[in-house]
Design a protein around this motif. Structure first.
Motif, PDB file in Angstrom:
ATOM      1  N   UNK A 126      21.957   2.045   0.457  1.00 21.10           N
ATOM      2  CA  UNK A 126      21.831   3.292   0.996  1.00 21.10           C
ATOM      3  C   UNK A 126      20.647   4.945   0.031  1.00 21.10           C
ATOM      4  N   UNK A 127      20.033   4.349   0.522  1.00 21.64           N
ATOM      5  CA  UNK A 127      19.147   5.142  -0.428  1.00 21.64           C
ATOM      6  C   UNK A 127      18.610   6.347  -0.147  1.00 21.64           C
ATOM      7  N   UNK A 128      18.371   7.078   1.147  1.00 24.83           N
ATOM      8  CA  UNK A 128      17.898   8.500   0.382  1.00 24.83           C
ATOM      9  C   UNK A 128      18.337   9.609   1.620  1.00 24.83           C
ATOM     10  N   UNK A 129      18.654  10.583   1.756  1.00 27.39           N
ATOM     11  CA  UNK A 129      19.220  12.117   2.522  1.00 27.39           C
ATOM     12  C   UNK A 129      18.409  12.398   2.932  1.00 27.39           C
ATOM     13  N   UNK A 130      18.232  13.615   3.944  1.00 29.25           N
ATOM     14  CA  UNK A 130      17.344  14.284   3.619  1.00 29.25           C
ATOM     15  C   UNK A 130      17.617  15.495   5.086  1.00 29.25           C
TER      16      UNK A 130
ATOM     17  N   UNK B 231       0.686  -1.185  -0.051  1.00 29.18           N
ATOM     18  CA  UNK B 231      -0.113  -0.201   0.014  1.00 29.18           C
ATOM     19  C   UNK B 231       1.171   1.338   0.070  1.00 29.18           C
ATOM     20  N   UNK B 232       2.089   1.121  -0.222  1.00 29.95           N
ATOM     21  CA  UNK B 232       2.994   2.278  -0.211  1.00 29.95           C
ATOM     22  C   UNK B 232       3.326   2.906  -1.316  1.00 29.95           C
ATOM     23  N   UNK B 233       3.517   1.752  -2.072  1.00 29.51           N
ATOM     24  CA  UNK B 233       3.482   2.280  -3.122  1.00 29.51           C
ATOM     25  C   UNK B 233       3.122   3.249  -4.264  1.00 29.51           C
ATOM     26  N   UNK B 234       4.401   3.664  -5.371  1.00 32.50           N
ATOM     27  CA  UNK B 234       3.642   4.480  -6.470  1.00 32.50           C
ATOM     28  C   UNK B 234       3.258   4.165  -7.491  1.00 32.50           C
TER      29      UNK B 234
ATOM     30  N   UNK C 160      17.744  14.304  -0.924  1.00 31.06           N
ATOM     31  CA  UNK C 160      18.013  13.545  -1.999  1.00 31.06           C
ATOM     32  C   UNK C 160      17.432  11.853  -2.594  1.00 31.06           C
ATOM     33  N   UNK C 161      16.899  11.316  -3.285  1.00 36.51           N
ATOM     34  CA  UNK C 161      16.534  10.272  -3.225  1.00 36.51           C
ATOM     35  C   UNK C 161      17.521   9.998  -4.230  1.00 36.51           C
ATOM     36  N   UNK C 162      17.882   8.808  -3.950  1.00 39.89           N
ATOM     37  CA  UNK C 162      19.625   8.017  -4.584  1.00 39.89           C
ATOM     38  C   UNK C 162      18.901   7.241  -5.295  1.00 39.89           C
ATOM     39  N   UNK C 163      18.187   6.245  -4.498  1.00 40.09           N
ATOM     40  CA  UNK C 163      17.785   4.767  -4.811  1.00 40.09           C
ATOM     41  C   UNK C 163      16.859   4.278  -4.798  1.00 40.09           C
ATOM     42  N   UNK C 164      15.758   3.754  -5.706  1.00 41.43           N
ATOM     43  CA  UNK C 164      15.003   3.202  -5.245  1.00 41.43           C
ATOM     44  C   UNK C 164      14.663   2.616  -4.127  1.00 41.43           C
TER      45      UNK C 164
ATOM     46  N   UNK D 140       8.162   2.043  -3.426  1.00 40.15           N
ATOM     47  CA  UNK D 140       7.193   2.757  -2.104  1.00 40.15           C
ATOM     48  C   UNK D 140       7.785   4.188  -3.019  1.00 40.15           C
ATOM     49  N   UNK D 141       6.619   4.726  -2.768  1.00 41.93           N
ATOM     50  CA  UNK D 141       6.720   6.246  -2.617  1.00 41.93           C
ATOM     51  C   UNK D 141       7.548   7.286  -2.083  1.00 41.93           C
ATOM     52  N   UNK D 142       8.154   8.101  -2.474  1.00 40.23           N
ATOM     53  CA  UNK D 142       8.627   8.681  -2.100  1.00 40.23           C
ATOM     54  C   UNK D 142       8.138   9.921  -0.856  1.00 40.23           C
ATOM     55  N   UNK D 143       7.132  10.648  -1.362  1.00 43.70           N
ATOM     56  CA  UNK D 143       6.007  10.636  -0.004  1.00 43.70           C
ATOM     57  C   UNK D 143       5.605   9.882   0.885  1.00 43.70           C
TER      58      UNK D 143
END
Length: 156
Positions: free
Chosen positions: A89-93, A4-7, A46-50, A12-15
């Protein structure tokens, strides 16, 4: 991560990730000061990887900088595929958060104690990040002022 979290693209949806990082930033800020915090800004998303359905996601937070009433929390997102053991490592903010008292007014934040060289590195990067953000804001506002003045001239 559940289906249910998919785009629409099937990952997985970035939101969803952004919502989770906001919650973790709140926890890190609150733990630092023992107070309620609100998000003022989110920078460097930054969304670096899915991130795929079924992966286990870990969110690592650190308070990188403390000002008078605000602090900066860095978040690192890691996804693990338990089937094959791969870790990405997929994301940083970065979240700027302000503490509020019961009346909704900003309150003073406890100091940040730098204990390791990694703490010091994050602190110095946070200062540089703030400087870049302030410079960008000044330049952007100056450009808007010039544009507004030019538009006024054309209206005359």
């Amino acid at each position: 991560m559940i289906p249910s979290y998919t785009s629409f693209g099937g990952t997985i949806h970035g939101g969803i990730l952004l919502s989770l990082t906001d919650k973790v930033a709140y926890a890190a800020a609150s733990k630092h000061a023992g107070n309620y915090y609100v998000t003022v800004s989110v920078d460097g998303v930054n969304f670096l990887q899915r991130v795929e359905v079924g992966e286990l996601v870990s969110l690592l937070a650190s308070v990188n900088y403390v000002g008078r009433t605000s602090l900066l929390v860095g978040i690192k997102v890691i996804a693990e595929d338990v089937r094959n053991g791969s870790v990405n490592y997929t994301n940083t903010c970065y979240f700027t958060r302000v503490t509020k008292d019961d009346a909704g007014k900003p309150t003073t934040v406890p100091s940040l104690i730098l204990e390791t060289s990694e703490d010091t590195r994050r602190f110095l990067e946070a200062i540089k990040r703030r400087e870049f953000k302030e410079q960008y804001s000044r330049e952007f506002n100056n450009a808007r002022s010039v544009l507004a003045a030019e538009q006024q001239l054309h209206l005359l």
